[in-house]
Design a protein around this motif. Sequence first.
Motif, short mmCIF file in Angstrom:
data_model
loop_
_atom_site.label_atom_id
_atom_site.label_comp_id
_atom_site.label_asym_id
_atom_site.label_seq_id
_atom_site.Cartn_x
_atom_site.Cartn_y
_atom_site.Cartn_z
N GLN A 80 -3.67 -13.71 -46.58
CA GLN A 80 -3.89 -15.05 -46.01
C GLN A 80 -3.37 -16.14 -46.95
N SER A 81 -3.48 -15.93 -48.24
CA SER A 81 -2.92 -16.88 -49.20
C SER A 81 -1.41 -16.97 -49.05
N ARG A 105 0.34 -16.17 -46.35
CA ARG A 105 0.65 -16.76 -45.04
C ARG A 105 0.45 -18.28 -45.06
N THR A 106 -0.61 -18.72 -45.73
CA THR A 106 -0.88 -20.15 -45.81
C THR A 106 0.28 -20.89 -46.50
N GLN A 107 0.92 -20.21 -47.43
CA GLN A 107 2.03 -20.81 -48.15
C GLN A 107 3.35 -20.72 -47.38
#
Length: 239
Positions: free
Chosen positions: A118-119, A121-123
Motif C-alpha cells: 500500500q505504501s 501504491r500510494t506513491q
Amino acid sequence: AYQPVVSLADASLHHFEALARFEADASPADTIRLAEELDMIADFDLTVARMVVDVLEAEPASCRVAVNLSARSLMMPRFIAAFEGLMISRPALRPRLLLEVTETQAIKDLDAADAVIQSLRTQGHVVCLDDFGAGAASLDFLRRLNIDIVKIDGRYVQALRPKSRDAVVLKHIVALCTDLGMTTIAEMVETHDTANMVRDLGVELGQGWYYAKPLPRPQWCVTPGLPRAKRLGTVTEWG
C-alpha cells in the motif's frame, strides 16, 4: 529483455515486462534461484530496477515497464530503503514503473506485506501479483493483499481447452478478480485460439509469443498483416 503485455480486445500495448537475461534465449531461473539461496536477491532486484529506471528516462512518457520483485526483497527493510532512495528524485517515473511480486511463498506475514504494498501504491506504483494459481499464490492472497493486477500462471493458460475444468476454474478466478477491482493478465499466450479463449473468459490482458517475443528495447507495435512470433520450444522465464 522486454516483452509486451497487450489488451486482448485489440492487441494495443498496455506495458512491457522486463525479463532478466544473462545469455541470449537462456532461462535465468537457475541463476535467480542461486541469488535467493545466497541472500543476494534484494541486490539483484535493485540492480534490475536501476537499469529499467535508466531505460524509462530515455523512453517516451507513454512507456511503462514492470520489474519483477521477489517477495523476499519486498519484506526486507534495507531493500525498500534502497528502492526509495532510487525513486525519491524521480516521482514522475513511479506510475511508469510497475512492480510484479514473485516468489510469494516467501510472504509469511500478509498484513506486513500489504502495508508495504500500500505504501508503494500510494506513491504511484502499480503492483501486480505474479503466477497466481501456482505454489503459494492462493485465494488468501486475493483476500488480504490489495493489489492492482493479477497474472494468471502460464500453466493454467497453456492447459486451457474449451469447456474444460481448467476453463471453469479460470472463469471464476477472473470474475473474482474483477469483482475485487483487479485487472487480470494471461501469460504464455501462444496461439490465436488461446488468446480468444482467455479473452472470452474475461481476462483483459495477454502476454506471450503469440503477440511478440522478448525484445532488446521496450519498443513494439502490431503491424497489420504480419504473422505473430512463434515459440520454438518451451522456455522458462523469470516473470
